[in-house]
Design a protein around this motif. Structure first.
Motif, mmCIF file in Angstrom:
data_model
loop_
_atom_site.group_PDB
_atom_site.id
_atom_site.type_symbol
_atom_site.label_atom_id
_atom_site.label_comp_id
_atom_site.label_asym_id
_atom_site.label_seq_id
_atom_site.Cartn_x
_atom_site.Cartn_y
_atom_site.Cartn_z
ATOM 1 N N PRO A 1 0.291 -4.149 -9.753
ATOM 2 C CA PRO A 1 -0.594 -3.272 -10.832
ATOM 3 C C PRO A 1 -0.696 -1.976 -10.682
ATOM 4 N N ASP A 2 -0.740 -1.111 -11.901
ATOM 5 C CA ASP A 2 -0.649 0.205 -12.125
ATOM 6 C C ASP A 2 -2.127 0.552 -12.167
ATOM 7 N N GLU A 3 -2.762 0.741 -10.904
ATOM 8 C CA GLU A 3 -3.957 1.010 -10.752
ATOM 9 C C GLU A 3 -4.099 1.858 -9.371
ATOM 10 N N PRO A 4 -5.106 2.919 -9.302
ATOM 11 C CA PRO A 4 -5.325 3.768 -8.103
ATOM 12 C C PRO A 4 -5.607 2.718 -6.712
ATOM 13 N N ASN B 1 -5.920 14.244 0.587
ATOM 14 C CA ASN B 1 -6.185 13.700 1.893
ATOM 15 C C ASN B 1 -6.833 12.267 1.641
ATOM 16 N N HIS B 2 -7.507 12.315 0.574
ATOM 17 C CA HIS B 2 -8.413 11.049 0.517
ATOM 18 C C HIS B 2 -7.615 9.674 0.127
ATOM 19 N N VAL B 3 -6.433 10.164 -0.643
ATOM 20 C CA VAL B 3 -5.443 8.850 -1.001
ATOM 21 C C VAL B 3 -4.879 8.500 0.355
ATOM 22 N N GLN B 4 -4.310 9.582 1.048
ATOM 23 C CA GLN B 4 -3.617 9.433 2.378
ATOM 24 C C GLN B 4 -4.653 8.398 3.399
ATOM 25 N N PHE C 1 0.963 -1.306 -0.058
ATOM 26 C CA PHE C 1 0.128 0.095 -0.014
ATOM 27 C C PHE C 1 0.810 1.264 -0.008
ATOM 28 N N GLY C 2 2.072 1.226 0.678
ATOM 29 C CA GLY C 2 2.918 2.382 0.379
ATOM 30 C C GLY C 2 3.321 2.525 -0.885
ATOM 31 N N LEU C 3 3.692 1.450 -1.755
ATOM 32 C CA LEU C 3 4.184 1.778 -2.927
ATOM 33 C C LEU C 3 2.905 2.353 -3.719
ATOM 34 N N MET C 4 1.849 1.918 -3.566
ATOM 35 C CA MET C 4 0.718 2.312 -4.453
ATOM 36 C C MET C 4 0.334 3.909 -3.816
ATOM 37 N N LEU C 5 0.665 4.153 -2.707
ATOM 38 C CA LEU C 5 0.388 5.676 -2.341
ATOM 39 C C LEU C 5 1.296 6.583 -2.974
ATOM 40 N N ALA C 6 2.728 6.241 -2.930
ATOM 41 C CA ALA C 6 3.705 6.860 -3.564
ATOM 42 C C ALA C 6 3.374 7.211 -4.935
ATOM 43 N N ARG C 7 3.098 5.961 -5.973
ATOM 44 C CA ARG C 7 2.636 6.385 -7.239
ATOM 45 C C ARG C 7 1.298 7.038 -7.503
ATOM 46 N N ASP C 8 0.230 6.925 -6.673
ATOM 47 C CA ASP C 8 -0.672 8.097 -6.642
ATOM 48 C C ASP C 8 -0.110 9.113 -6.177
ATOM 49 N N ALA C 9 0.487 9.700 -5.528
ATOM 50 C CA ALA C 9 1.124 11.037 -5.204
ATOM 51 C C ALA C 9 1.722 11.586 -6.704
ATOM 52 N N GLN C 10 2.554 10.615 -7.080
ATOM 53 C CA GLN C 10 3.377 11.346 -8.399
ATOM 54 C C GLN C 10 2.210 11.263 -9.437
#
Length: 490
Positions: free
Chosen positions: A275-278, A461-464, A192-201
């Motif tokens: 997977p490259d997904e939100p 903030n929703h992603v976090q 989930f940390g990797l997904m958050l980092a990619r969503d932030a980018q």
């Protein structure tokens, strides 16, 4: 106090707010992005000095969360170590099972003897013949003997030591389960940390495109002498862009950390990706806290290890008490000797060391009379049992505290995620309403300032919150031992 990851999301909101303040006449949508400013060209020179990234020739496989969990359970060194410890416990159980029936021994001697004749009453062989060298008168001899004891009644010694070994095996099993639950938690946190980092980018990339357009539009207006903008306006946008790029670098660092952790946890070092997904909302239900407390009493590894420890200490107390009593057993023996060169002796009261066959059995009692040291060992075992019971109470009470704390974190993250989700959708509707008014000509682009800023802030903030909710449920699954409580996919 916001977490470091939240700072990136706040800077996204600041960057979008700056774009909205510069949107006065719609040039951001009308201008092309073909020409770059001289400042941007100078900034890009530093990138040209960096070595080029290696060309990827193998498309990495996108491992899902369930695949990462399965690989971690198969490859993680801690689980391999736990399996080895469990195998050692099973070996100790086998030893405790067969040890009471292993008091058997066999011995054999063989060689050559000279001619030995006569009886104990009439010696036909002088003593000097035993000391002569090896000659043709020597013949072989063989002696073979087997003896042992079969325990009949030991006052519970055999049963108690076996129960202690079985409890040790159960403790090893729950030790492996504790390692497994911790590893699954680590995998989920990294995933989930990797997904958050990619969503932030991705959010930053979207905002940076607006910033680049705003900077280009401002530069062109300054070149044309437009008095609606000033040089500080462009500098302000460039500063925001630099700050956002710095935060993007932090997100990339977090991506590198999370990716390296996942590769280590799963054991896959090459062609690894997710997977490259939100990030999505967890696909599990948050039940009442009493269900998680009950699950912890049943499935939590620490609680079950404490119970196994109590069972082992009880068995050791029983064994120490049984040591005060004797052992009753059956002794069995068998012997065979043959020496053709020695005259057999047939007298009942004379033992024949060279020729004979014998087998027999007898009942016996073995009793060590060191009763005072044995009583001290009983007291020692009882003290260890009391310690194990205290640790069991500690495990139950401490687990309840951890479960309620993790549950409170999950409830807070769930409420935060739901509120930011509603705020994000309302901001979208606000943007649509203002955009419709702009299209009708009743408003201009300046009215997009507040809705754009609200949307970026709510989205970040929703992603976090989604990240925190997934991690909180994963932690709740770990402290309860109930893996079904954790998100099964990203």
């Amino acid at each position: 106090m916001l977490a470091p990851r939240s700072k990136l999301l706040l800077f996204l909101a600041l960057g979008m707010s700056a774009v909205a303040r510069m949107a006065r006449a719609g040039e951001l949508d009308l201008e092309d992005d073909t020409d770059k400013t001289a400042k941007k060209s100078e900034d890009s020179k530093n990138d040209e000095t960096m070595p080029a990234a290696p060309l990827a020739t193998i498309k990495p496989h996108a491992y899902t969360l369930s695949e990462c969990l399965g690989l971690a359970e198969r490859n993680h060194p801690n689980l391999w170590a736990a399996r080895a410890r469990l195998a050692a416990n099973h070996a100790q159980l086998e030893e405790a099972t067969y040890q009471p029936y292993s008091y058997w021994s066999a011995s054999s001697t063989f060689g050559v003897l000279p001619q030995l004749g006569g009886t104990p009453f009439y010696n036909a062989v002088p003593r000097t013949i035993l000391n002569q060298g090896i000659g043709s008168s020597y013949e072989p001899f063989l002696q073979f003997k087997v003896q042992g004891t079969v325990p009949l009644y030991t006052f519970g010694k055999i049963d108690s030591i076996k129960r202690a070994a079985e409890a040790q095996v159960r403790l090893g099993e729950w030790d492996m389960e504790a390692a497994r639950q911790q590893i699954r938690m680590d995998v989920r946190r990294a995933f989930f940390g990797l997904m958050l980092a990619r969503d932030a980018q991705y959010i930053a990339t979207e905002v940076l495109s607006y910033l680049d357009k705003a900077i280009d539009s401002t530069a062109k207006k300054l070149d044309k002498g437009d008095t609606s903008v000033e040089e500080p306006d462009r500098l302000r946008l460039e500063i925001y862009r630099d700050e956002l790029n710095a935060r993007v670098a932090e997100a990339k660092k977090g991506e590198g950390y999370a990716s390296a952790a996942l590769r280590f946890l799963t054991g896959v070092q090459t062609a690894f990706d997710i997977p490259d997904e939100p990030m999505r909302k967890p696909n599990v239900v948050l039940w009442p806290v009493v269900r998680y407390l009950t699950a912890a009493r049943l499935f939590r590894a620490d609680v079950n290890r404490a119970r196994a420890g109590v069972a082992a200490r009880k068995a050791q107390v029983d064994f120490a008490r049984a040591q005060l009593f004797p052992n009753i057993g059956l002794g069995l023996g068998f012997s065979y000797s043959v020496a053709p060169s020695a005259t057999p002796q047939n007298t009942a009261w004379i033992g024949d060391a060279y020729n004979g066959f014998g087998a027999g059995f007898a009942f016996g009692i073995e009793w060590g009379l060191d009763l005072l040291p044995k009583q001290a060992r009983v007291s020692f075992a009882e003290s260890q049992l009391e310690e194990a019971r205290s640790l069991e109470r500690l495990a139950l009470g401490g687990t309840a505290v951890e479960v309620e704390s993790a549950y409170a974190s999950a409830v807070e993250a769930k409420a935060r995620e739901e509120n930011w989700d509603r705020a994000e959708h309302r901001a979208k509707r606000w943007i649509s309403s203002v955009q419709d008014a702009i299209d009708l000509g009743t408003k201009d682009e300046r009215h997009l300032i507040e809705p754009l800023r609200s949307y970026v802030y709510a989205r970040a903030n929703h992603v976090q919150a989604l990240m925190d909710y997934n991690v909180a449920l994963s932690e709740l699954a770990r402290v309860t031992g109930w893996d079904a409580a954790a998100p099964q996919e990203g």
